[in-house]
Design a protein around this motif. Structure first.
Motif, PDB file in Angstrom:
ATOM      1  N   VAL A   1      34.830  37.281  42.126  1.00 53.81           N
ATOM      2  CA  VAL A   1      35.985  37.312  43.487  1.00 53.81           C
ATOM      3  C   VAL A   1      35.727  35.835  43.905  1.00 53.81           C
ATOM      4  O   VAL A   1      34.980  35.334  44.404  1.00 53.81           O
TER       5      VAL A   1
ATOM      6  N   GLY B   1      37.733  33.438  46.568  1.00 49.92           N
ATOM      7  CA  GLY B   1      38.706  33.668  47.983  1.00 49.92           C
ATOM      8  C   GLY B   1      38.139  34.964  48.638  1.00 49.92           C
ATOM      9  O   GLY B   1      37.069  35.541  48.297  1.00 49.92           O
ATOM     10  N   SER B   2      39.174  35.289  49.878  1.00 47.93           N
ATOM     11  CA  SER B   2      38.733  36.318  50.636  1.00 47.93           C
ATOM     12  C   SER B   2      39.886  37.019  51.113  1.00 47.93           C
ATOM     13  O   SER B   2      40.779  36.294  51.157  1.00 47.93           O
ATOM     14  N   GLY B   3      39.663  38.191  51.894  1.00 46.69           N
ATOM     15  CA  GLY B   3      40.866  38.994  52.305  1.00 46.69           C
ATOM     16  C   GLY B   3      42.157  39.148  51.430  1.00 46.69           C
ATOM     17  O   GLY B   3      41.826  39.314  50.054  1.00 46.69           O
TER      18      GLY B   3
ATOM     19  N   ASP C   1      43.958  36.877  50.165  1.00 48.50           N
ATOM     20  CA  ASP C   1      43.814  36.002  49.019  1.00 48.50           C
ATOM     21  C   ASP C   1      42.664  35.911  47.894  1.00 48.50           C
ATOM     22  O   ASP C   1      42.911  35.038  47.166  1.00 48.50           O
ATOM     23  N   ALA C   2      42.034  36.944  48.114  1.00 48.07           N
ATOM     24  CA  ALA C   2      40.910  37.270  47.075  1.00 48.07           C
ATOM     25  C   ALA C   2      41.555  37.487  45.776  1.00 48.07           C
ATOM     26  O   ALA C   2      42.553  38.232  45.543  1.00 48.07           O
TER      27      ALA C   2
ATOM     28  N   THR D   1      40.172  38.528  41.647  1.00 47.29           N
ATOM     29  CA  THR D   1      39.168  38.861  40.805  1.00 47.29           C
ATOM     30  C   THR D   1      39.414  38.248  39.445  1.00 47.29           C
ATOM     31  O   THR D   1      40.521  38.615  38.820  1.00 47.29           O
TER      32      THR D   1
END
Length: 109
Positions: A32, A34-36, A38-39, A41
């Motif tokens: 993964v 990024g986060s949130g 904007d993530a 996979t």
């Protein structure tokens, strides 16, 4: 990242020994970035099937009803046709390609 090996299904003889004749397997991993919201996979997967010749009289034979996924994964990894390092490298390469594609598609208009 660590490649996970999994047995998807087994084909076996329809007799009292139920000897495994084919194992369908896959090796997969994901990362993964990024986060949130904007993530993203990025995944890689390698799939195959291997044939076996069951021999209930052979030392180390494991009856179908006593098999575990770990038993069969070990068989797959030990098979002469399997290069575990090459497969795991291919899975990692798929993830790298997903993160930094070398080709793109689209139209200029």
């Amino acid at each position: 990242m660590a490649v996970t090996w999994k047995i998807n299904t087994l084909e076996y003889n329809n007799d009292s020994d139920k000897g495994v004749i084919v194992a369908h397997w896959e090796a997969r991993d994901s990362e993964v970035v990024g986060s949130g919201d904007d993530a993203v996979t990025h995944s890689g997967r390698y799939y195959g099937s291997l044939s076996f010749t069951p021999n209930p009289s052979k030392s180390g034979y494991v009856a179908y009803d006593s098999l575990t996924e770990a038993n069969v994964v070990a068989w797959v990894k030990a098979h002469a046709d399997i290069d575990e390092t090459a497969i795991e490298t291919a899975v990692a390469a798929q993830i790298t390609e997903s993160k930094t594609p070398t080709t793109m598609s689209g139209v200029p208009w």
